[in-house]
Scaffold this motif. Structure first.
Motif, PDB file in Angstrom:
ATOM      1  N   TYR A   3       0.818  -1.206   0.000  1.00  0.00           N
ATOM      2  CA  TYR A   3       0.000   0.000   0.000  1.00  0.00           C
ATOM      3  C   TYR A   3       0.857   1.264   0.000  1.00  0.00           C
ATOM      4  CZ  TYR A   3      -3.304  -3.621   1.196  1.00  0.00           C
ATOM      5  OH  TYR A   3      -4.037  -4.776   1.185  1.00  0.00           O
ATOM      6  N   VAL A   4       2.079   1.171   0.526  1.00  0.00           N
ATOM      7  CA  VAL A   4       2.987   2.320   0.494  1.00  0.00           C
ATOM      8  C   VAL A   4       3.390   2.629  -0.947  1.00  0.00           C
ATOM      9  CG1 VAL A   4       5.237   3.198   1.205  1.00  0.00           C
ATOM     10  CG2 VAL A   4       3.861   1.870   2.818  1.00  0.00           C
ATOM     11  N   SER A   5       3.858   1.610  -1.664  1.00  0.00           N
ATOM     12  CA  SER A   5       4.245   1.837  -3.063  1.00  0.00           C
ATOM     13  C   SER A   5       3.027   2.125  -3.934  1.00  0.00           C
ATOM     14  CB  SER A   5       5.013   0.628  -3.608  1.00  0.00           C
ATOM     15  OG  SER A   5       4.224  -0.540  -3.570  1.00  0.00           O
ATOM     16  N   GLY A   6       1.898   1.520  -3.595  1.00  0.00           N
ATOM     17  CA  GLY A   6       0.674   1.788  -4.341  1.00  0.00           C
ATOM     18  C   GLY A   6       0.249   3.239  -4.227  1.00  0.00           C
ATOM     19  N   PHE A   7       0.415   3.812  -3.032  1.00  0.00           N
ATOM     20  CA  PHE A   7       0.094   5.225  -2.810  1.00  0.00           C
ATOM     21  C   PHE A   7       0.918   6.119  -3.719  1.00  0.00           C
ATOM     22  CE2 PHE A   7       1.502   9.096  -0.610  1.00  0.00           C
ATOM     23  CZ  PHE A   7       0.296   9.766  -0.470  1.00  0.00           C
ATOM     24  N   ILE A   8       2.227   5.875  -3.776  1.00  0.00           N
ATOM     25  CA  ILE A   8       3.122   6.687  -4.609  1.00  0.00           C
ATOM     26  C   ILE A   8       2.811   6.471  -6.090  1.00  0.00           C
ATOM     27  CG2 ILE A   8       5.529   7.085  -5.257  1.00  0.00           C
ATOM     28  CD1 ILE A   8       6.285   6.187  -2.400  1.00  0.00           C
ATOM     29  N   ALA A   9       2.601   5.210  -6.464  1.00  0.00           N
ATOM     30  CA  ALA A   9       2.373   4.883  -7.875  1.00  0.00           C
ATOM     31  C   ALA A   9       1.097   5.504  -8.406  1.00  0.00           C
ATOM     32  CB  ALA A   9       2.331   3.365  -8.054  1.00  0.00           C
ATOM     33  N   THR A  10       0.054   5.525  -7.595  1.00  0.00           N
ATOM     34  CA  THR A  10      -1.218   6.044  -8.110  1.00  0.00           C
ATOM     35  C   THR A  10      -1.154   7.546  -8.334  1.00  0.00           C
ATOM     36  OG1 THR A  10      -3.623   5.915  -7.818  1.00  0.00           O
ATOM     37  CG2 THR A  10      -2.353   6.525  -5.888  1.00  0.00           C
ATOM     38  N   LEU A  11      -0.327   8.258  -7.553  1.00  0.00           N
ATOM     39  CA  LEU A  11      -0.148   9.687  -7.792  1.00  0.00           C
ATOM     40  C   LEU A  11       0.632   9.920  -9.080  1.00  0.00           C
ATOM     41  CD1 LEU A  11       0.662  10.936  -4.160  1.00  0.00           C
ATOM     42  CD2 LEU A  11      -1.521  11.036  -5.387  1.00  0.00           C
ATOM     43  N   LEU A  12       1.639   9.079  -9.337  1.00  0.00           N
ATOM     44  CA  LEU A  12       2.373   9.165 -10.599  1.00  0.00           C
ATOM     45  C   LEU A  12       1.476   8.779 -11.776  1.00  0.00           C
ATOM     46  CD1 LEU A  12       5.770   7.524  -9.513  1.00  0.00           C
ATOM     47  CD2 LEU A  12       5.278   9.965  -9.820  1.00  0.00           C
ATOM     48  N   ALA A  13       0.597   7.816 -11.549  1.00  0.00           N
ATOM     49  CA  ALA A  13      -0.294   7.354 -12.616  1.00  0.00           C
ATOM     50  C   ALA A  13      -1.220   8.454 -13.097  1.00  0.00           C
ATOM     51  CB  ALA A  13      -1.104   6.152 -12.140  1.00  0.00           C
ATOM     52  N   SER A  14      -1.519   9.411 -12.223  1.00  0.00           N
ATOM     53  CA  SER A  14      -2.401  10.511 -12.613  1.00  0.00           C
ATOM     54  C   SER A  14      -1.857  11.251 -13.827  1.00  0.00           C
ATOM     55  CB  SER A  14      -2.560  11.483 -11.436  1.00  0.00           C
ATOM     56  OG  SER A  14      -3.208  12.663 -11.849  1.00  0.00           O
ATOM     57  N   SER A  15      -0.545  11.554 -13.809  1.00  0.00           N
ATOM     58  CA  SER A  15       0.061  12.284 -14.932  1.00  0.00           C
ATOM     59  C   SER A  15       0.069  11.440 -16.194  1.00  0.00           C
ATOM     60  CB  SER A  15       1.495  12.693 -14.574  1.00  0.00           C
ATOM     61  OG  SER A  15       1.499  13.572 -13.467  1.00  0.00           O
ATOM     62  N   VAL A  16       0.370  10.150 -16.052  1.00  0.00           N
ATOM     63  CA  VAL A  16       0.390   9.256 -17.215  1.00  0.00           C
ATOM     64  C   VAL A  16      -1.001   9.146 -17.823  1.00  0.00           C
ATOM     65  CG1 VAL A  16       0.851   6.893 -17.997  1.00  0.00           C
ATOM     66  CG2 VAL A  16       2.347   7.951 -16.293  1.00  0.00           C
ATOM     67  N   THR A  17      -1.992   8.911 -16.978  1.00  0.00           N
ATOM     68  CA  THR A  17      -3.364   8.735 -17.448  1.00  0.00           C
ATOM     69  C   THR A  17      -3.892  10.004 -18.104  1.00  0.00           C
ATOM     70  OG1 THR A  17      -3.759   7.165 -15.661  1.00  0.00           O
ATOM     71  CG2 THR A  17      -5.688   8.065 -16.742  1.00  0.00           C
ATOM     72  N   ARG A  18      -3.539  11.137 -17.547  1.00  0.00           N
ATOM     73  CA  ARG A  18      -4.053  12.407 -18.043  1.00  0.00           C
ATOM     74  C   ARG A  18      -3.362  12.843 -19.328  1.00  0.00           C
ATOM     75  NH1 ARG A  18      -3.334  17.978 -16.294  1.00  0.00           N
ATOM     76  NH2 ARG A  18      -5.309  19.101 -16.389  1.00  0.00           N
ATOM     77  N   SER A  19      -2.054  12.639 -19.401  1.00  0.00           N
ATOM     78  CA  SER A  19      -1.294  13.129 -20.548  1.00  0.00           C
ATOM     79  C   SER A  19      -1.180  12.122 -21.685  1.00  0.00           C
ATOM     80  CB  SER A  19       0.117  13.533 -20.103  1.00  0.00           C
ATOM     81  OG  SER A  19       0.068  14.540 -19.112  1.00  0.00           O
ATOM     82  N   TRP A  20      -1.137  10.835 -21.350  1.00  0.00           N
ATOM     83  CA  TRP A  20      -0.900   9.804 -22.365  1.00  0.00           C
ATOM     84  C   TRP A  20      -2.097   8.877 -22.576  1.00  0.00           C
ATOM     85  CZ3 TRP A  20       3.427  10.554 -25.061  1.00  0.00           C
ATOM     86  CH2 TRP A  20       4.434  11.321 -24.479  1.00  0.00           C
ATOM     87  N   GLY A  21      -3.043   8.887 -21.639  1.00  0.00           N
ATOM     88  CA  GLY A  21      -4.228   8.051 -21.812  1.00  0.00           C
ATOM     89  C   GLY A  21      -4.349   6.962 -20.770  1.00  0.00           C
ATOM     90  N   ARG A  22      -5.527   6.333 -20.746  1.00  0.00           N
ATOM     91  CA  ARG A  22      -5.809   5.266 -19.763  1.00  0.00           C
ATOM     92  C   ARG A  22      -5.041   3.988 -20.111  1.00  0.00           C
ATOM     93  NH1 ARG A  22      -7.714  10.103 -19.078  1.00  0.00           N
ATOM     94  NH2 ARG A  22      -9.899  10.338 -18.481  1.00  0.00           N
ATOM     95  N   LYS A  23      -4.905   3.713 -21.388  1.00  0.00           N
ATOM     96  CA  LYS A  23      -4.272   2.478 -21.858  1.00  0.00           C
ATOM     97  C   LYS A  23      -2.821   2.323 -21.410  1.00  0.00           C
ATOM     98  CE  LYS A  23      -3.229   0.150 -26.259  1.00  0.00           C
ATOM     99  NZ  LYS A  23      -3.487   0.144 -27.713  1.00  0.00           N
ATOM    100  N   PRO A  24      -1.956   3.339 -21.508  1.00  0.00           N
ATOM    101  CA  PRO A  24      -0.583   3.179 -21.027  1.00  0.00           C
ATOM    102  C   PRO A  24      -0.494   2.881 -19.537  1.00  0.00           C
ATOM    103  CG  PRO A  24      -0.748   5.066 -22.497  1.00  0.00           C
ATOM    104  CD  PRO A  24      -2.140   4.616 -22.224  1.00  0.00           C
ATOM    105  N   SER A  25      -1.366   3.482 -18.735  1.00  0.00           N
ATOM    106  CA  SER A  25      -1.352   3.219 -17.295  1.00  0.00           C
ATOM    107  C   SER A  25      -1.708   1.768 -17.003  1.00  0.00           C
ATOM    108  CB  SER A  25      -2.330   4.145 -16.570  1.00  0.00           C
ATOM    109  OG  SER A  25      -1.780   5.428 -16.411  1.00  0.00           O
ATOM    110  N   ILE A  26      -2.689   1.241 -17.732  1.00  0.00           N
ATOM    111  CA  ILE A  26      -3.074  -0.160 -17.546  1.00  0.00           C
ATOM    112  C   ILE A  26      -1.910  -1.075 -17.902  1.00  0.00           C
ATOM    113  CG2 ILE A  26      -4.633  -1.982 -18.337  1.00  0.00           C
ATOM    114  CD1 ILE A  26      -6.768   0.185 -18.757  1.00  0.00           C
ATOM    115  N   PHE A  27      -1.222  -0.754 -18.999  1.00  0.00           N
ATOM    116  CA  PHE A  27      -0.062  -1.545 -19.430  1.00  0.00           C
ATOM    117  C   PHE A  27       1.046  -1.528 -18.380  1.00  0.00           C
ATOM    118  CE2 PHE A  27       4.144  -1.623 -21.514  1.00  0.00           C
ATOM    119  CZ  PHE A  27       4.111  -2.903 -22.047  1.00  0.00           C
ATOM    120  N   LEU A  28       1.389  -0.359 -17.876  1.00  0.00           N
ATOM    121  CA  LEU A  28       2.438  -0.241 -16.866  1.00  0.00           C
ATOM    122  C   LEU A  28       2.072  -0.989 -15.590  1.00  0.00           C
ATOM    123  CD1 LEU A  28       3.454   3.518 -17.283  1.00  0.00           C
ATOM    124  CD2 LEU A  28       4.769   1.500 -17.957  1.00  0.00           C
ATOM    125  N   GLY A  29       0.789  -0.941 -15.227  1.00  0.00           N
ATOM    126  CA  GLY A  29       0.337  -1.692 -14.059  1.00  0.00           C
ATOM    127  C   GLY A  29       0.556  -3.183 -14.227  1.00  0.00           C
ATOM    128  N   GLY A  30       0.247  -3.710 -15.406  1.00  0.00           N
ATOM    129  CA  GLY A  30       0.441  -5.133 -15.666  1.00  0.00           C
ATOM    130  C   GLY A  30       1.906  -5.535 -15.632  1.00  0.00           C
TER     131      GLY A  30
END
Length: 506
Positions: free
Chosen positions: A95-122
């Protein structure tokens, strides 16, 4: 009622006539695999912690306590068996790393789209599964958990948004609740695998490494996912491309109303501005409050307490280790089934009705379980068999209540109430707050359970009263409202309209 009139007006003005298409279903099923990752991790971590060989290798002190407890048959000591900070760190590090990652994911999702964030998560989850299955010491184990947390952080931030944006308004609740259904499926799968691998000497390695299967499916599948129309207009500004995708996902050429909503929403969204600062503006105060409150309330329903304590309850009525795990499987089936039922009715009876029913159901179950445990403590920890089985039934009733209310709606409602210009960052805040309080609960439950025993059920029961009342008073009903029209509901809400009166929303 003004709020209800606003909701009906939004439905009438923007209903695009979209329907469920195979293209949408296939895309959403693949994306929802992100929920399987989260559910599998929740199930597998709890399961391997009950396996003797795993504890003996990585947490020998906890293993010794378990063996002593088994020899002495000390029922009261069950409360304190897992009160180990090192052991809870194994669980909570995700949950510690998840907290940091989800804040970083905001920029990826907003600037590059939902699909890249899903890929990086996998990809991150796949790496964590490989490292966890081959771990040789606690350090490797915790690093693996951190990688899994990165994967879950990216997936939990992007997948609910993807599902809400792909779904037609009148089916959005059902499709978005598929995320919680997949969490339940992942949880069930993990428990089934744990039940089988516990019979093998190093079965815990199989349990941890098997997480690579859903991670691989999500990683490869995300390469073929289409981007959502909302994301296309936000990241590229290409109206023609957005219209083509909208026609494809809605199964009709009559998409002009929804396209207009998307273009207007995109015009208010400035990808170069500070999205976090924008979320703090007064006019977005309702969304900010809900982004903080909903994940907090979801965690203080007490679901983690019940999940943690269930095996102890089952042992007190004479179930062995296998019987306890089988009972956990039963409650998992109940939870998954109730989430499926929620998918069928959420777009008919609405979100607030399910919150009310589920909240009352969980409250009654929590309080009753607490009373039974208090009686057991008075009788030196002994529970008569009939009361023990009643507790098992009550746990199932409680899990069912969570399964069709705060479980799926805790993901659905945040993903649909944010306007496009703050949607990505607000979803990140929601997921990040969820991680913070999941971490807090995971760290605090073992010592609280050890010290307060039955009192912990009344503690979380009190929060159930607070959250049920708060949702009824301060959350507008979003049933069947097109996603880009939901923001307008705050303007008509009896409490929030003064703060949102300056919005530039048509």
């Amino acid at each position: 009622m003004v709020e209800e009139e606003a909701r009906k007006e939004a439905m009438a003005k923007s209903e695009s006539g979209g329907k469920i298409t195979f293209f949408v279903v296939a895309s959403c099923v693949m994306a929802a695999m992100g929920g399987v990752l989260f559910g599998y991790d929740i199930g597998v971590s709890g399961g391997v912690m009950s396996m003797g060989p795993f504890l003996k290798r990585f947490f020998p002190k906890v293993y010794q306590l378990q063996e002593e407890d088994r020899r002495r048959r000390n029922i009261n000591n069950h409360y304190c068996l897992f009160n180990s900070q090192l052991l809870t760190s194994f669980t909570s590090s995700l949950y510690v790393s998840g907290f940091i990652a989800t804040l970083l994911a905001s920029s990826v999702t907003r600037s590059w789209g939902r699909k890249p964030s899903i890929f990086l998560g996998g990809v991150a989850f796949l790496a964590g599964a490989a490292l966890g299955g081959s771990a040789q010491n606690v350090a490797m184990l915790i690093i693996a958990r951190l990688l899994l947390g990165v994967g879950v952080g990216f997936a939990n931030q992007s997948v609910p948004l993807y599902l809400s944006e792909m779904a037609p308004a009148k089916y959005r609740g059902a499709i978005s609740n598929g995320f919680q259904l997949c969490i339940g499926i992942g949880f069930l799968s993990a428990n089934i695998i744990n039940y089988e691998t516990q019979k093998i000497k190093h079965g815990w390695r199989i349990s941890l490494a098997t997480a690579a299967i859903p991670a691989s499916i999500l990683t490869l599948g995300s390469l073929f996912l289409p981007e959502t129309p909302n994301s296309i207009i936000q990241t590229t500004g290409d109206v023609h491309k957005t219209e083509l995708m909208l026609c494809r996902v809605r199964g009709t050429n009559d998409v002009q109303d929804e396209l207009t909503d998307l273009v207007e929403a995109s015009s208010r969204s400035d990808t170069d501005s500070n999205a976090f600062a924008k979320l703090l503006q007064r006019k977005y105060r309702p969304e900010l409050v809900m982004a903080l409150a909903i994940p907090f309330f979801q965690q203080v329903t007490g679901i983690n307490v019940v999940a943690f304590y269930a095996p102890v309850l089952y042992r007190t009525v004479g179930f062995g280790e296998s019987g306890s795990l089988m009972s956990t499987l039963v409650t998992g089936i109940v939870g998954t089934t109730s989430t499926f039922l929620s998918m069928l009715v959420v777009d008919r009876i609405g979100r607030k009705t399910l919150f009310l029913i589920g909240g009352f159901q969980m409250l009654v179950s929590q309080v009753t379980i607490g009373v039974i445990i208090m009686v057991a403590d008075v009788n030196d920890g002994g529970i008569e068999e009939r009361y023990g089985y009643a507790v098992v039934v009550l746990v199932c009733v409680y899990v069912a209540g969570f399964g069709w209310s705060w479980g799926p709606l805790g993901w659905l409602v945040p993903s649909e109430i944010f306007p496009l210009e703050i949607r990505s960052v607000a979803q990140s805040v929601t997921v990040a707050v969820g991680f913070v309080f999941t971490f807090a609960v995971a760290q605090s439950v073992p010592p609280m359970l050890c010290k307060f025993r039955a009192g912990i059920f009344f503690f979380y029961g009190g929060w159930l009263v607070v959250m049920t009342v708060a949702v009824q008073l301060f959350l507008p009903e979003t049933k069947n409202v097109p996603i880009e029209k939901v923001a307008g509901l705050w303007e008509k809400h009896w409490f929030w309209r003064k703060m949102t009166s300056k919005r530039d929303i048509q």
